[in-house]
Design an enzyme around this catalytic site. Structure first.
Site, mmCIF file in Angstrom:
data_model
loop_
_atom_site.group_PDB
_atom_site.id
_atom_site.type_symbol
_atom_site.label_atom_id
_atom_site.label_comp_id
_atom_site.label_asym_id
_atom_site.label_seq_id
_atom_site.Cartn_x
_atom_site.Cartn_y
_atom_site.Cartn_z
ATOM 1 C CB VAL A 55 -0.874 0.036 1.289
ATOM 2 C CG1 VAL A 55 -1.711 1.302 1.336
ATOM 3 C CG2 VAL A 55 -1.768 -1.186 1.391
ATOM 4 C CG HIS A 56 2.856 3.134 -3.075
ATOM 5 N ND1 HIS A 56 2.458 2.044 -3.779
ATOM 6 C CD2 HIS A 56 3.150 4.095 -3.987
ATOM 7 C CE1 HIS A 56 2.524 2.318 -5.076
ATOM 8 N NE2 HIS A 56 2.938 3.556 -5.236
ATOM 9 N NE ARG A 57 -1.037 3.777 -6.992
ATOM 10 C CZ ARG A 57 -0.147 4.103 -7.906
ATOM 11 N NH1 ARG A 57 0.210 5.363 -8.047
ATOM 12 N NH2 ARG A 57 0.378 3.217 -8.695
ATOM 13 N NE ARG B 106 2.429 9.311 0.253
ATOM 14 C CZ ARG B 106 2.841 9.218 -0.990
ATOM 15 N NH1 ARG B 106 2.984 8.036 -1.536
ATOM 16 N NH2 ARG B 106 3.098 10.276 -1.691
ATOM 17 C CG ASP C 4 -1.880 1.186 -3.006
ATOM 18 O OD1 ASP C 4 -0.711 0.792 -3.216
ATOM 19 O OD2 ASP C 4 -2.173 1.996 -2.099
#
Ligand code: UD1
Length: 359
Positions: A202-204, A235, A277
């Site tokens: 997950v990074h969006r 992030r 994502d």
């Protein structure tokens, strides 16, 4: 020809590895690393494992808001291009490094070649979508991985210089799949049994910068009933920490540092399912034959969904849980990303340019 290749973020290192190898057989490549990704496990490890040549320039831009980061890269790439006077500038994918590199070159009337052209999510809230659209519209050679990408460009009036070459990530994956099986010890290190765990990335911003979405995703993963291996993008770590969730994750979620290419490939290869994502990971899951649960409302890689190997669930907890339990692709995959050899086909097109087209 003298070609300046511009990379800066993790997925671009993967894409440039096979193409750089091919390019250097018949052209002079000057490699520029913008420094968008700079942590050793986000950058150095990819150069080492994928045997990417040492960059000729490292621009050290680092992180920052979109305008500042893009602007810094633009200014610094311009200086490189002034000095190098290349025949062509090569950019990859859809990051801020892609956009800045393409803009710098186009403004200097240096032909731009875009690898992974024509991708669209039709979601302008994604920074990547803006980067893709603008980059494609200033590019002279557009290397498309899929027929959908060619159609997307035609719908925007772009037909000149468009080449359907397949996907360079197929080259990277095929070159490294067996190497990863031999060399990576990630399954042993984490005590994992083949096909008995999930991998999640997950990074969006839509998922990380939104507390409700991140809670919903983590809650769903907690119900998976098996180990969930979660290599954390910086992030995502930052936001999990900010929301006070990092130390209170469900016990089946195993947080680890970002992985290099070989460990990640091996981990995905052995997974029961992948939830992500990321665009690249969706594609890799398809190529590896692992069912993919995409934590977004849309995707650029529509073929993976049409083929039944990918399901779009957004950040909806109920849908994620259902997909983890029930989602089971029926048929086999087609060669929607082309056969091995996209890198060679790109170089053939570049060879044919002879006297490069100036815009
Ligand atoms: C970028 C790309 C995205 C791609 C992704 C792959 C853009 C707009 N986005 O997103 O398309 O899918 O790379 O990972 O270009 N950080 C570190 N160390 C690093 C890199 C980043 O700590 O080495 C942190 C910083 O706090 C930074 C944040 O991660 O602000 C986001 O990094 P950034 O490069 O801005 O975008 P990505 O989310 O990685």
């Amino acid at each position: 020809m003298k070609i300046v290749s511009i990379v800066g973020a993790r997925p671009q290192f993967v894409k440039c590895a096979p193409l750089s190898r091919e390019l250097r057989k018949s052209h002079r490549e000057v490699l520029v690393h913008t420094g968008q990704h700079y942590d050793p496990e986000m950058s150095d490890i990819f150069f080492r494992e994928l045997q990417i040549p040492k960059p000729d320039y490292h621009l050290d831009v680092g992180s920052g808001p979109h305008g500042k980061q893009t602007g810094e890269i633009l200014a610094r790439v311009e200086e490189v291009l002034e000095r190098e006077e290349p025949d062509v500038v090569l950019v990859y994918g859809d990051t801020n490094s892609t956009l800045a590199g393409a803009l710098a070159a186009a403004k200097m009337h240096i032909p731009v070649s875009h690898v992974e052209a024509g991708l669209r999510s039709f979601d302008r809230r994604m920074p990547e979508e803006i980067n893709r659209v603008v980059t494609d519209h200033v590019s002279d050679l557009l290397f498309c991985p899929t027929e959908t990408a060619v159609r997307n460009l035609a719908n925007e009036g772009i037909t000149n210089g468009v080449h359907l070459v397949g996907d360079v990530m197929v080259d990277a994956l095929e070159f490294n799949r067996e190497i990863a099986r031999e060399k990576s010890s990630i399954l042993g290190r984490l005590g994992l049994i083949e096909k008995a765990y999930l991998v999640v990335t997950v990074h969006r911003p839509a998922n990380t910068d939104n507390r409700a979405n991140l809670e919903s995703i983590i809650g769903a993963l907690g119900e998976a009933g098996c180990p969930v291996i979660f290599p954390l993008h910086p992030r995502t770590r930052k936001y999990l920490d900010t929301y006070g969730m990092l130390d209170a994750l469900p016990v089946n979620i195993v947080v680890i540092e970002p992985l290099g290419y070989l460990d990640m490939l091996r981990l995905m290869d052995g997974a029961k399912k992948i939830a992500t994502d990321s665009g690249g990971v969706q594609k890799e899951a398809y190529l590896l034959g692992v069912p993919c649960i995409t934590l977004r409302e849309n995707t650029e890689w529509v073929e993976t969904v049409e083929d039944g190997w990918n399901v779009l669930v957004g950040a909806d907890r109920g849908k994620i849980v259902e997909a983890i339990r029930e989602f089971a692709p029926a048929g086999s995959q087609r060669e929607v990303f082309g056969t091995v050899g996209a890198s060679g086909r790109i170089v053939e097109v570049l060879n044919d340019q002879g006297n490069p087209v100036h815009c």
